[in-house]
Design an enzyme around this catalytic site. Structure first.
Site, short mmCIF file in Angstrom:
data_model
loop_
_atom_site.label_atom_id
_atom_site.label_comp_id
_atom_site.label_asym_id
_atom_site.label_seq_id
_atom_site.Cartn_x
_atom_site.Cartn_y
_atom_site.Cartn_z
N HIS A 7 44.55 36.25 37.30
CA HIS A 7 43.57 36.75 38.28
C HIS A 7 42.21 36.09 38.01
CE1 HIS A 7 41.66 39.08 41.22
NE2 HIS A 7 42.00 40.30 40.86
N TYR A 22 35.84 39.44 39.08
CA TYR A 22 36.30 39.83 37.76
C TYR A 22 36.00 38.70 36.77
CZ TYR A 22 38.31 43.57 40.49
OH TYR A 22 38.46 44.63 41.35
N ARG A 52 47.97 45.30 52.45
CA ARG A 52 47.91 46.61 53.11
C ARG A 52 49.02 46.81 54.14
NH1 ARG A 52 42.78 45.05 51.89
NH2 ARG A 52 41.38 46.60 50.99
#
Length: 442
Positions: A220, A225, A405
């Protein structure tokens, strides 16, 4: 009496084997959409080009011996899309260190005790014919926030304090730069020793993922992040070998890529999720420090390709609260197409995945076939030129689509898409009586 249907190999319980796996086109011909053609990456073959993106669930224990361990909830949540034909499902952002969690309730793989939970999910996904990926992550300066449904207001995060299992004194980042809103803690600047420790933590987590039987590992490097924040000059103001120049800022990501590739099987695919742009071009901060944009992502992709990354998962944003982003169905697909085109031009075989607001069958089909490259606000002249280009030489935007989603809303989305595109696909054995017929209303 022996069962009349063979059990799925490698699963320690009986489950009827779907052969081929659910979501596979039963007949391949020249008219079969690319979306339902198999994709082989190293030694792993995916029955279609539809992957489930990593989605945080914030549903593990925040303390005690089960801290960060996956539970039966994750078996149900990740198993169902695989059962309904999604060829690859990803376990959510999984922290490689305790302070690398986004929230106290995040999953982790920093300890051997956490392997068993991943194994149970692996068995479930493999049992229904799917492949399992895991996204290894470190939240960096966005760590120690509460789960979004516990306090998020107007899109802002809420910092987790010690009273609710947070670690406000141990949030780290490339530089001690805090987000403007109060929903995040001020990180401490990482030392070189800290950085080396994070590289080792990714390596150790990757080894545990292999031991748990996962098929794909994704690093990731997006959404603000840790690795993303190192890449950007807005969040990385270091003056050592991990800051300043483009080469220095991407150093940590490249070190982790090389280290992880070195400890996983040669036949295991390695993905990398990137923030392709932080949508800060033209901002005062970008004018002062520069920003991370698509051009740098292309340069970055060309460097990671020879290191053994197999697919670049193209996302965007998440590194600064002042980002100027206007999401629409092509906003990240357009970037994926641009990156893929430049990689092909340079002779790299790195695959590209598109993600973000992909909800319709035809859109998903067009992304991997190349018949749709129209953008918002094009003039009639531009549309005519684009149409001519596509007829003469259609260019795919990506090699696979990652759906998030929409699969939460419709775990059976793959089966619906196949029906709408006129593709006869394998259904799970147990669900055969519910298969869509040509007269079905869906």
């Amino acid at each position: 009496m022996a069962p009349i249907v063979a059990s799925t190999p490698g699963v320690p319980y009986f489950i009827p084997q779907s052969s081929p796996p659910p979501g596979s086109a039963l007949k391949l011909s020249s008219s079969t959409p690319t979306l339902f053609r198999p994709l082989k990456v190293r030694n792993v073959t995916f029955q279609n080009r539809i992957f489930m993106a990593p989605l945080c669930m914030y549903s593990t224990a925040s303390s005690g011996p089960a801290m960060g361990c996956l539970t039966p909830y994750h078996v149900v949540y990740l198993g169902h899309p695989a059962l309904k034909g999604t060829s690859l499902v990803f376990i959510e952002a999984t922290a490689v260190t305790p302070n690398g969690r986004i929230s106290p309730n995040d999953s982790g793989l920093w300890d051997d005790t956490q392997i068993e939970g991943v194994k149970r999910v692996t068995e479930a996904v493999h049992g229904v014919g799917g492949k399992l990926g895991i996204q290894l992550a470190h939240a960096g300066r966005k760590a120690s926030t509460v789960a979004p449904w516990l306090g998020r207001e107007r899109g802002k995060s809420v910092a987790a304090m010690k009273e609710v299992g947070g670690w406000p004194d141990d949030v780290v980042g490339p530089s001690a730069i805090k987000w403007a809103n109060e929903g995040y803690h001020t990180p401490r600047e990482m030392t070189t020793e800290d950085i080396k420790g994070v590289v080792q933590a990714f390596v150790d987590a990757a080894k545990r993922a292999v031991a748990a039987g996962v098929d794909v590992i994704e690093i990731h490097g997006a959404h603000g992040y840790l690795l993303c924040s190192f890449n950007s000059p807005i969040s990385n103001r270091r003056t050592d070998e991990y800051g300043g120049s483009f080469e220095n800022r991407i150093r940590l990501s490249l070190e982790i890529i090389k280290a992880v590739r070195g400890v996983i099987p040669s036949g295991m695919p390695l993905f990398y999720r990137v923030t392709s742009t932080e949508w800060m071009d033209g901002s005062d901060l970008a004018k002062q420090f520069g920003s991370w944009n698509v051009e740098q992502s292309i340069q970055f992709a060309k460097l990671m390709a020879p290191l053994g990354v197999d697919l670049l998962d193209v996302s965007s944003g998440g590194n600064h609260e002042l980002q100027q982003i206007q999401p629409h169905t092509e906003y990240q697909v357009k970037i994926a197409r641009q990156i893929r085109k430049e990689l092909k031009k340079a002779g790299h075989s790195l695959l590209v995945g598109a993600v973000g607001m992909i909800t319709e069958a035809e859109h998903a089909k067009d992304i991997v076939e190349g018949s749709s490259a129209f953008e918002q606000d094009m003039t009639e002249e531009e549309e005519a030129r684009k149409a001519k280009e596509l007829v003469e030489c259609p260019e795919p935007s990506a090699d696979a689509v990652l759906i998030g989603r929409q699969l939460m809303r419709e775990p059976e989305w793959v089966l619906r898409v196949a029906y709408r595109l006129g593709v006869d696909v394998q259904w799970p054995v147990q669900f055969g009586r519910g298969k869509f017929s040509r007269g079905s209303r869906i």
